[in-house]
Design a protein around this motif. Structure first.
Motif, short mmCIF file in Angstrom:
data_model
loop_
_atom_site.label_atom_id
_atom_site.label_comp_id
_atom_site.label_asym_id
_atom_site.label_seq_id
_atom_site.Cartn_x
_atom_site.Cartn_y
_atom_site.Cartn_z
N ASN A 69 95.55 105.09 -54.12
CA ASN A 69 96.76 104.31 -53.83
C ASN A 69 97.51 103.94 -55.11
N PRO A 70 98.00 104.91 -55.85
CA PRO A 70 98.70 104.59 -57.10
C PRO A 70 99.97 103.78 -56.88
N LYS A 71 100.59 103.92 -55.73
CA LYS A 71 101.80 103.16 -55.43
C LYS A 71 101.49 101.66 -55.39
N ALA A 72 100.33 101.30 -54.91
CA ALA A 72 99.94 99.89 -54.85
C ALA A 72 99.86 99.30 -56.25
N ILE A 73 99.38 100.08 -57.20
CA ILE A 73 99.29 99.61 -58.58
C ILE A 73 100.68 99.39 -59.16
N GLU A 74 101.56 100.34 -58.93
CA GLU A 74 102.93 100.21 -59.41
C GLU A 74 103.63 99.01 -58.78
N ASP A 75 103.43 98.83 -57.49
CA ASP A 75 104.02 97.67 -56.80
C ASP A 75 103.51 96.37 -57.39
N PHE A 76 102.22 96.30 -57.66
CA PHE A 76 101.64 95.10 -58.24
C PHE A 76 102.26 94.80 -59.60
N LYS A 77 102.43 95.83 -60.40
CA LYS A 77 103.03 95.65 -61.73
C LYS A 77 104.47 95.15 -61.62
N ARG A 78 105.12 95.46 -60.52
CA ARG A 78 106.51 95.02 -60.30
C ARG A 78 106.59 93.69 -59.56
N GLY A 79 105.45 93.07 -59.32
CA GLY A 79 105.45 91.76 -58.68
C GLY A 79 105.41 91.79 -57.16
N ARG A 80 105.28 92.94 -56.59
CA ARG A 80 105.17 93.06 -55.13
C ARG A 80 103.69 93.03 -54.76
N ILE A 81 103.35 92.24 -53.76
CA ILE A 81 101.93 92.07 -53.47
C ILE A 81 101.48 92.60 -52.12
N ALA A 82 102.38 93.11 -51.30
CA ALA A 82 101.98 93.59 -49.97
C ALA A 82 101.00 94.76 -50.05
N ARG A 83 101.33 95.76 -50.83
CA ARG A 83 100.44 96.93 -50.94
C ARG A 83 99.10 96.57 -51.60
N PRO A 84 99.12 95.82 -52.70
CA PRO A 84 97.82 95.44 -53.27
C PRO A 84 96.93 94.68 -52.28
N ARG A 85 97.52 93.87 -51.43
CA ARG A 85 96.71 93.15 -50.43
C ARG A 85 96.07 94.13 -49.46
N ARG A 86 96.81 95.20 -49.12
CA ARG A 86 96.22 96.23 -48.26
C ARG A 86 95.05 96.90 -48.96
N SER A 87 95.15 97.03 -50.28
CA SER A 87 94.06 97.64 -51.04
C SER A 87 92.80 96.78 -50.94
N VAL A 88 92.96 95.47 -50.96
CA VAL A 88 91.81 94.58 -50.77
C VAL A 88 91.20 94.84 -49.40
N GLY A 89 92.04 95.03 -48.42
CA GLY A 89 91.56 95.35 -47.08
C GLY A 89 90.79 96.66 -47.04
N GLN A 90 91.25 97.64 -47.81
CA GLN A 90 90.55 98.92 -47.86
C GLN A 90 89.18 98.79 -48.54
N VAL A 91 89.10 97.94 -49.55
CA VAL A 91 87.80 97.69 -50.20
C VAL A 91 86.86 97.01 -49.21
N MET A 92 87.38 96.04 -48.49
CA MET A 92 86.55 95.34 -47.50
C MET A 92 86.10 96.31 -46.41
N LYS A 93 86.98 97.22 -46.01
CA LYS A 93 86.61 98.22 -45.00
C LYS A 93 85.51 99.12 -45.54
N ALA A 94 85.64 99.55 -46.79
CA ALA A 94 84.65 100.45 -47.39
C ALA A 94 83.28 99.79 -47.52
N THR A 95 83.26 98.47 -47.63
CA THR A 95 81.98 97.76 -47.75
C THR A 95 81.53 97.14 -46.43
N GLY A 96 82.23 97.47 -45.36
CA GLY A 96 81.88 96.89 -44.07
C GLY A 96 82.13 95.40 -44.01
#
Length: 71
Positions: free
Chosen positions: A37-64
């Motif tokens: 999800n490289p777009k999430a990293i770019e969004d985070f650097k630009r101050g947008r947090i919606a995509r990075p929050r989804r990334s947290v969700g993906q980590v939680m999904k990967a760990t059950g």
């Protein structure tokens, strides 16, 4: 625990309720989510947090849902 008479760690382990707190394992999972999800990293650097929050969700999904968010 009351019914079984077992200690809390025994019940937690048997029921699969332990958290993933191993920093090496979590780092690997986080790295794979970030690489996918490289777009999430770019969004985070630009101050947008919606995509990075989804990334947290993906980590939680990967760990059950067992990732320790404080690690």
């Amino acid at each position: 625990m009351f019914a079984s008479g077992e200690a809390a760690p025994t019940d937690v382990g048997r029921e699969g309720l332990t958290q993933v707190a191993d920093e090496a394992a979590l780092s690997q999972i986080i790295a794979s989510v970030m690489a996918a999800n490289p777009k999430a990293i770019e969004d985070f650097k630009r101050g947008r947090i919606a995509r990075p929050r989804r990334s947290v969700g993906q980590v939680m999904k990967a760990t059950g849902g067992k990732a320790n968010r404080r690690s």
